[in-house]
Design a protein around this motif. Structure first.
Motif, short mmCIF file in Angstrom:
data_model
loop_
_atom_site.label_atom_id
_atom_site.label_comp_id
_atom_site.label_asym_id
_atom_site.label_seq_id
_atom_site.Cartn_x
_atom_site.Cartn_y
_atom_site.Cartn_z
N PRO A 153 0.79 -1.21 0.00
CA PRO A 153 0.00 0.00 0.00
C PRO A 153 0.83 1.27 0.00
CG PRO A 153 -0.19 -1.16 2.10
CD PRO A 153 0.50 -2.07 1.14
N PHE A 154 2.00 1.22 0.63
CA PHE A 154 2.81 2.43 0.68
C PHE A 154 3.34 2.77 -0.71
CE2 PHE A 154 2.97 0.75 5.00
CZ PHE A 154 2.35 1.80 5.63
N SER A 155 3.72 1.72 -1.44
CA SER A 155 4.27 1.99 -2.76
C SER A 155 3.20 2.48 -3.71
CB SER A 155 4.93 0.72 -3.30
OG SER A 155 3.94 -0.26 -3.49
N ASN A 177 0.63 4.57 -2.82
CA ASN A 177 -0.01 5.79 -2.35
C ASN A 177 -0.03 6.88 -3.41
OD1 ASN A 177 -0.97 5.14 0.10
ND2 ASN A 177 0.25 6.63 1.23
N ALA A 178 1.10 7.01 -4.11
CA ALA A 178 1.19 8.05 -5.12
C ALA A 178 0.16 7.82 -6.23
CB ALA A 178 2.59 8.08 -5.72
N ALA A 195 -3.23 8.74 -4.94
CA ALA A 195 -3.41 10.20 -4.87
C ALA A 195 -3.75 10.74 -6.26
CB ALA A 195 -2.14 10.85 -4.33
N GLY A 205 -7.31 9.93 -7.02
CA GLY A 205 -8.20 10.81 -6.24
C GLY A 205 -8.28 12.19 -6.85
N LYS A 206 -7.13 12.64 -7.34
CA LYS A 206 -7.07 13.98 -7.95
C LYS A 206 -7.99 14.07 -9.16
CE LYS A 206 -3.52 17.31 -9.27
NZ LYS A 206 -2.09 17.53 -9.40
N LEU A 226 -8.26 14.93 0.63
CA LEU A 226 -8.26 13.79 -0.27
C LEU A 226 -8.36 12.51 0.56
CD1 LEU A 226 -7.84 12.57 -3.07
CD2 LEU A 226 -5.39 12.78 -2.71
N ASN A 227 -9.47 11.82 0.44
CA ASN A 227 -9.67 10.59 1.22
C ASN A 227 -9.37 9.39 0.34
OD1 ASN A 227 -10.92 12.08 3.55
ND2 ASN A 227 -12.38 12.58 1.94
N ILE A 228 -8.16 8.87 0.46
CA ILE A 228 -7.81 7.71 -0.35
C ILE A 228 -7.43 6.54 0.58
CG2 ILE A 228 -7.05 8.84 -2.47
CD1 ILE A 228 -4.17 8.66 -1.34
N MET A 229 -7.75 5.36 0.13
CA MET A 229 -7.45 4.17 0.91
C MET A 229 -7.03 3.05 -0.04
SD MET A 229 -11.00 4.57 2.88
CE MET A 229 -11.55 5.72 1.63
N VAL A 230 -6.19 2.18 0.46
CA VAL A 230 -5.89 0.95 -0.28
C VAL A 230 -6.66 -0.15 0.43
CG1 VAL A 230 -4.10 -0.65 -1.02
CG2 VAL A 230 -3.60 1.79 -0.91
N LEU A 231 -7.60 -0.74 -0.28
CA LEU A 231 -8.44 -1.77 0.34
C LEU A 231 -8.23 -3.12 -0.34
CD1 LEU A 231 -11.90 0.01 0.82
CD2 LEU A 231 -10.03 -0.17 2.44
N LYS A 289 -8.77 1.21 9.02
CA LYS A 289 -9.46 1.86 7.92
C LYS A 289 -10.60 2.77 8.38
CE LYS A 289 -7.21 0.21 4.34
NZ LYS A 289 -6.12 -0.43 5.06
N LEU A 338 -11.31 6.83 8.62
CA LEU A 338 -10.79 8.16 8.30
C LEU A 338 -11.71 9.23 8.88
CD1 LEU A 338 -9.93 7.66 4.51
CD2 LEU A 338 -8.43 7.32 6.47
N ILE A 353 -6.72 21.88 -1.73
CA ILE A 353 -6.75 20.44 -2.07
C ILE A 353 -5.44 20.03 -2.77
CG2 ILE A 353 -7.99 20.68 -4.30
CD1 ILE A 353 -8.65 17.83 -1.88
N ASP A 377 -2.98 19.15 -0.16
CA ASP A 377 -3.25 17.82 0.40
C ASP A 377 -2.81 16.71 -0.57
OD1 ASP A 377 -4.20 16.55 2.77
OD2 ASP A 377 -5.88 15.78 1.61
N PHE A 378 -3.06 16.93 -1.88
CA PHE A 378 -2.63 15.96 -2.90
C PHE A 378 -1.12 15.75 -2.81
CE2 PHE A 378 -6.24 17.17 -5.94
CZ PHE A 378 -6.94 16.04 -5.62
N GLN A 411 -0.04 13.86 0.31
CA GLN A 411 -0.41 12.43 0.31
C GLN A 411 0.41 11.67 -0.73
OE1 GLN A 411 -3.95 10.81 1.31
NE2 GLN A 411 -5.04 12.68 1.85
N GLU A 412 0.64 12.32 -1.86
CA GLU A 412 1.43 11.70 -2.91
C GLU A 412 2.85 11.43 -2.42
OE1 GLU A 412 1.49 12.45 -7.72
OE2 GLU A 412 0.86 14.05 -6.39
N ASN A 413 3.33 12.32 -1.57
CA ASN A 413 4.70 12.20 -1.06
C ASN A 413 4.75 11.60 0.34
OD1 ASN A 413 6.65 13.58 -3.12
ND2 ASN A 413 4.75 14.78 -3.09
N GLU A 414 3.62 11.01 0.75
CA GLU A 414 3.52 10.29 2.02
C GLU A 414 4.01 11.11 3.21
OE1 GLU A 414 5.42 6.59 1.05
OE2 GLU A 414 4.08 6.39 -0.67
#
Lengths: 152, 300
Positions: free
Chosen positions: A17-19, A21-22, A25, A28-29, A44-49, B52, B54, B164, B167-168, B171-174
């Motif tokens: 999931p960490f790999s 995330n980008a 994102a 989501g965008k 931005l509410n994103i999840m890996v499920l 999970k 949020l 936003i 935030d993108f 999140q993209e850059n963790e």
């Protein structure tokens, strides 16, 4: 050896999931654009499920404001199951009653906390069959009447 | 499914050169390993299911709009000093104050004071740069704001997009800690502005009710910060929990169950219930005092 195998699986599963995330994102965008004419709430509410997994999003809807909830799954993921519960955990919306709609508007009269439940579809052919996982995004927009008056 | 995972994990081991054991597997061994793999996957799933949850907060623009709709009078004096950016050194301080400036920018723009807004935009741009948030506060955005100073609707859209986009990027850059600190800073400043606005007697109660209705949002904010790994937010959480105790004096009395009316043609559902809000002067003053301390601690 078996422990090593199990350990390697843990590393594989946890690191995935960490790999991604980008990628999530980015997905989501692209979803946010579909909120128009509603304005994004800025998060931005994103999840890996995983297959069949459920995520919850807690949100306060303010009285007198219109909201748009938009859900989007990653490439190949089918329609997400969306349920919304009020503060007492009573179901107030289920997209299964509306052809699994992925966009829906809400006119909220009184401020209260809601829980948006998102379920990764089970049995779809499209999701990542190696990992059984995928990205899910929930975007929230709100609508305000900015030209209603002036306080100057 | 597990066979596939097992296969992939096996491949990973083979690639590491540990191929003798893998090759010598037999049917019984497969079953035992699969059981262990299944157990491990189950444990991972349980862990992930637990994580999970949020939380989302009202955006600073939404907060500013609630105030705008309530007839309050604009007061730039209560906002943060736009020149205060040089005083913020740590990432946490910069991120919290970037949220504060987002809220101030939203407030000035909502009330149509674009020149003040430009100052806060400059502050937000400086902190964003300190935090290495790239590609958000660009020269193009600055030009857009300048060109739309007299177009409130467009200005609001640009601010919402900038918020936003930030935030993108994070999140993209963790970078969830910076992301959540910005959200927290913006919410705290929004509440701080709301309690510190000067009000006429007749406007007081509607604003107090809006403040009281922030009670569940505060709970969500605390839970959101608690869900973050590490101890970065421990101090802030502790302060917000003190504020939460004061908010217990606020009564949100829902009179009936949520009424649901759905218009399937226009894809809209109306949600309604009757809410009585009770907030006394003592409770309001205690909240005002507490949030002012929290906010000033962030901006000093």
């Amino acid at each position: 050896m078996r422990k090593l195998l199990a350990f390697s699986l843990v590393i594989f599963a946890v690191s995935f999931p960490f790999s991604s995330n980008a990628q999530c994102a980015k997905m989501g965008k692209s979803a946010i654009k579909n909120l128009l004419p509603f304005r994004s709430n800025g998060q931005l509410n994103i999840m890996v499920l995983s297959e069949g997994e459920i995520a919850e999003l807690n949100i306060v809807f303010s009285g007198g404001i219109k909201y748009r909830i938009l859900s989007k799954g990653g490439i190949g993921i089918g329609d997400l199951a969306i349920k919304i519960y009020d503060r007492k955990r009573v179901l107030v919306y289920d997209n299964a009653d509306h052809s699994m709609a992925q966009v829906w508007d809400f006119e909220n009269k009184t401020t209260q906390n809601f829980t948006i439940e998102v379920k990764f579809p089970v049995g779809d052919d499209g999701y990542n069959t190696v990992t059984g996982r995928g990205c899910v995004a929930i975007a929230i927009g709100y609508l305000q009447d900015v030209n209603s008056k002036s306080n100057k | 499914m597990y066979k596939i995972i097992y296969f992939v994990a096996s491949l990973a081991l083979i690639s590491c050169g540990d191929d003798k054991d893998v090759i010598s597997q037999n049917q019984d061994y497969d079953v035992i390993v699969e059981e262990e793999v299944a157990q491990t996957v189950k444990q991972i799933k349980e862990l992930k299911t637990a994580a999970k949850v949020l939380y989302t907060l009202p955006s600073p623009l939404e907060m500013a709009d609630l105030l705008f709709q309530s007839n309050v009078v604009y007061d730039v004096e209560i906002l943060n000093d736009p020149d205060g950016v040089d005083d913020y050194f740590t990432d946490m301080k910069c991120a919290l104050n970037l949220g504060v400036y987002f809220a101030d920018l939203s407030f000035t723009s909502m009330f149509e004071y674009p020149l003040d807004g430009m100052k806060f935009m400059g502050s937000a741009q400086a902190l964003s740069s300190e935090l290495n948030i790239e590609g958000v506060f660009t020269e193009e955005i600055r030009m857009k704001i300048e060109n739309n100073m007299n177009n409130k609707d467009s200005l609001m859209d640009i601010i919402a997009a900038t918020y936003i986009e930030t935030d993108f990027y994070l999140q993209e850059n963790e970078r969830p800690i910076v992301s959540k600190a910005i959200l927290a800073g913006a919410w705290i400043e929004g509440l701080y502005i709301a309690v510190n606005l000067k009000l006429n007697q007749e406007d007081k109660m509607p604003i107090w009710h809006k403040i009281a209705e922030q009670k569940p949002a505060l709970t969500n904010l605390i839970k959101m910060l608690k869900s973050t790994e590490g101890q970065d937010f421990d101090m802030l959480i502790s302060k917000l929990q003190e504020l939460e105790l004061l908010f217990k004096g606020v009564v949100l009395n829902y009179k009936n169950k949520t009424e649901v009316n759905t218009d399937t043609i226009n894809k809209i559902t109306t949600l309604g219930t009757k809410l009585d809000v009770v907030i006394t002067k003592e409770v309001f003053e205690a909240i005002k005092q507490n949030i002012t301390i929290i906010r000033n601690e962030i901006t000093k």
